[in-house]
Design a protein around this motif. Sequence first.
Motif, mmCIF file in Angstrom:
data_model
loop_
_atom_site.group_PDB
_atom_site.id
_atom_site.type_symbol
_atom_site.label_atom_id
_atom_site.label_comp_id
_atom_site.label_asym_id
_atom_site.label_seq_id
_atom_site.Cartn_x
_atom_site.Cartn_y
_atom_site.Cartn_z
ATOM 1 N N MET A 203 0.839 -1.212 0.000
ATOM 2 C CA MET A 203 0.000 0.000 0.000
ATOM 3 C C MET A 203 0.872 1.259 0.000
ATOM 4 S SD MET A 203 -3.027 -1.051 -0.261
ATOM 5 C CE MET A 203 -4.001 -2.529 0.007
ATOM 6 N N LYS A 204 1.907 1.256 0.840
ATOM 7 C CA LYS A 204 2.814 2.402 0.862
ATOM 8 C C LYS A 204 3.583 2.509 -0.447
ATOM 9 C CE LYS A 204 5.159 3.597 4.513
ATOM 10 N NZ LYS A 204 6.041 3.564 5.711
ATOM 11 N N LYS A 205 4.022 1.368 -0.969
ATOM 12 C CA LYS A 205 4.769 1.383 -2.228
ATOM 13 C C LYS A 205 3.909 1.922 -3.370
ATOM 14 C CE LYS A 205 8.424 -1.976 -1.586
ATOM 15 N NZ LYS A 205 9.265 -2.960 -2.295
ATOM 16 N N ALA A 206 2.648 1.483 -3.413
ATOM 17 C CA ALA A 206 1.750 1.937 -4.474
ATOM 18 C C ALA A 206 1.503 3.437 -4.368
ATOM 19 C CB ALA A 206 0.426 1.180 -4.399
ATOM 20 N N ALA A 207 1.290 3.933 -3.148
ATOM 21 C CA ALA A 207 1.059 5.367 -2.960
ATOM 22 C C ALA A 207 2.263 6.175 -3.400
ATOM 23 C CB ALA A 207 0.722 5.658 -1.501
ATOM 24 N N SER A 208 3.454 5.644 -3.120
ATOM 25 C CA SER A 208 4.677 6.314 -3.553
ATOM 26 C C SER A 208 4.809 6.287 -5.066
ATOM 27 C CB SER A 208 5.883 5.635 -2.899
ATOM 28 O OG SER A 208 7.098 6.126 -3.429
ATOM 29 N N PHE A 209 4.612 5.125 -5.658
ATOM 30 C CA PHE A 209 4.774 4.946 -7.098
ATOM 31 C C PHE A 209 3.782 5.794 -7.889
ATOM 32 C CE2 PHE A 209 4.013 2.690 -11.089
ATOM 33 C CZ PHE A 209 5.301 2.494 -11.554
ATOM 34 N N LEU A 210 2.549 5.898 -7.383
ATOM 35 C CA LEU A 210 1.493 6.609 -8.112
ATOM 36 C C LEU A 210 1.508 8.115 -7.866
ATOM 37 C CD1 LEU A 210 -1.435 4.085 -7.516
ATOM 38 C CD2 LEU A 210 -0.209 4.473 -9.660
ATOM 39 N N GLY A 211 2.418 8.585 -7.027
ATOM 40 C CA GLY A 211 2.498 10.022 -6.779
ATOM 41 C C GLY A 211 1.501 10.522 -5.759
ATOM 42 N N ILE A 212 0.838 9.612 -5.061
ATOM 43 C CA ILE A 212 -0.095 10.012 -4.003
ATOM 44 C C ILE A 212 0.675 10.450 -2.775
ATOM 45 C CG2 ILE A 212 -1.861 9.116 -2.414
ATOM 46 C CD1 ILE A 212 -2.767 7.310 -4.777
ATOM 47 N N GLY A 213 1.773 9.754 -2.505
ATOM 48 C CA GLY A 213 2.626 10.110 -1.367
ATOM 49 C C GLY A 213 2.318 9.284 -0.139
ATOM 50 N N THR A 214 3.349 8.768 0.484
ATOM 51 C CA THR A 214 3.143 7.907 1.649
ATOM 52 C C THR A 214 2.553 8.667 2.843
ATOM 53 O OG1 THR A 214 5.455 8.242 2.322
ATOM 54 C CG2 THR A 214 4.982 6.309 0.975
ATOM 55 N N GLU A 215 2.772 9.986 2.903
ATOM 56 C CA GLU A 215 2.175 10.767 3.999
ATOM 57 C C GLU A 215 0.665 10.875 3.853
ATOM 58 O OE1 GLU A 215 4.056 14.541 4.395
ATOM 59 O OE2 GLU A 215 5.965 13.693 5.089
#
Length: 502
Positions: A203-215
């Motif tokens: 979930m964190k990796k996907a948020a990072s990859f998609l530009g959503i951001g882990t924060e």
Amino acid sequence: MVPGKKTAVLVDGILLNGPTTDAKAGENFVKEACRLIMEEVVLKSTNVNEKVCEWQPPEQLKKLLDLEMRAAGEPPHTLLELCQDVIRYSVKTNHPRFFNQLYAGLDYYSLVARFITEALNPSVYTYEVSPVFLLVEEAVLKKMIEFIGWKEGDGIFNPGGSVSNMYAMNLARYKYCPGIKEKGLFGLPRLILFTSAECHYSMKKAASFLGIGTENVYFVETDGRGKMIPEELDKRIWQAKQEGAVPFLVCATSGTTVLGAFDPLDAIADICERHGLWLHVDASWGGSALMSRKYRRLLHGIHRADSVAWNPHKMLMAGIQCCALLVKDKSDLLKRCYSANASYLFQQDKFYDVSYDTGDKSIQCSRRPDAFKFWMTWKAIGTLGLEDRVNRALALSRYLVEEIKKREGFKLLIEPEYANICFWYIPPSLRTMEEGPEFWAKLHLVAPTIKERMMKKGSLMLGYQPHRGKVNFFRQVVISPQVSREDMDFLLDEIDLLGRDM
């Protein structure tokens, strides 16, 4: 000129007449390699007297393996020796005492399916190049959708549950703001997604990859069993709104990686409906419980999800990788989100029904026919056979839990509801010590030491980890139908044998 013979044609000094591959030598190599695979892998897969692994440290293994690629090729007998070495030093994940991951065992039907697809070397994007495997994927997806409880839906097989979760995250964002496909992130509000504190790290990796951001991944607190607390989810959603952010997605988990927890889907779905949020369920591990009439209750409410990730290569043993993303939408949302309309692949004026050219629903171009492995197993043992696998695995888990409760020096973390059995082994030297900081510090060292000993001995493989403030403990997972009660007993006996001197 001799009739039937052609004049030699040279281009850039290369003779183009006839094939240059020695087909006979290649065929013989394949035969010998298949014999080796049969003798050293398949026939030994259920033999508990074989080692699970032949441990070697990395630098030593480099010396034992001939890893160098040379200018000239090497003869078949040398290649077969290399194959033998590869098998010898690889971990035998099909061994009955391999409990290290959320996959294990050997399914013979899936294995044959993999042999077929490797030999045919297909790519599943258009019907013209992959007619059989596209129809197989369609049939398998349809059946999986039925087990979720949807009347219709869509889906695609992906290289891993992590990718399925990323697909779902991107799909939920596209549904919220379709313009992102062309315009990108510029001008978008701050988007927030919510998931369990016990969720998979993808979930964190996907948020990072998609530009959503882990924060912008808000982790929702869980209860003592590792389940998302619905009231905490609702609080976090309101918090995000008060911050001026835009919630768009909730990712629930059915079968968490460590504890095997199942989030309360009905209550979470109520909250998602109230706030207008996409509900994705990561059932990569726990989805297979849907095949069991006894245990499908663990996923009660999954039919209310908008998307589901489900990995048949785990509990159902379809062979890595075999992972599906299933989507309730039937309006071609997947295709609209991911299509690029490549004119050299997806021509609209073909002589057949181009709706079967499903490859544009994927971010991949070349794609493996992973559904075929699952289809072959399903055809071989039927729905009842798949159900039996789930029921047997969970029955063996219950047996192990009761044995752990009986034995001195073994302590459960929690009472499990799935196949994840988490426990400590407490060696004799710690059994009379008070459970204070010194006790936990010493206990933290026990599991890694026993793991090292079991791997160097090759007797079994079992995972361990610290988790949310708890010191290192073992996580045992039962999957393979080749595992027996005797293997459960051996597991506990071996841990005691390897750790009693600590």
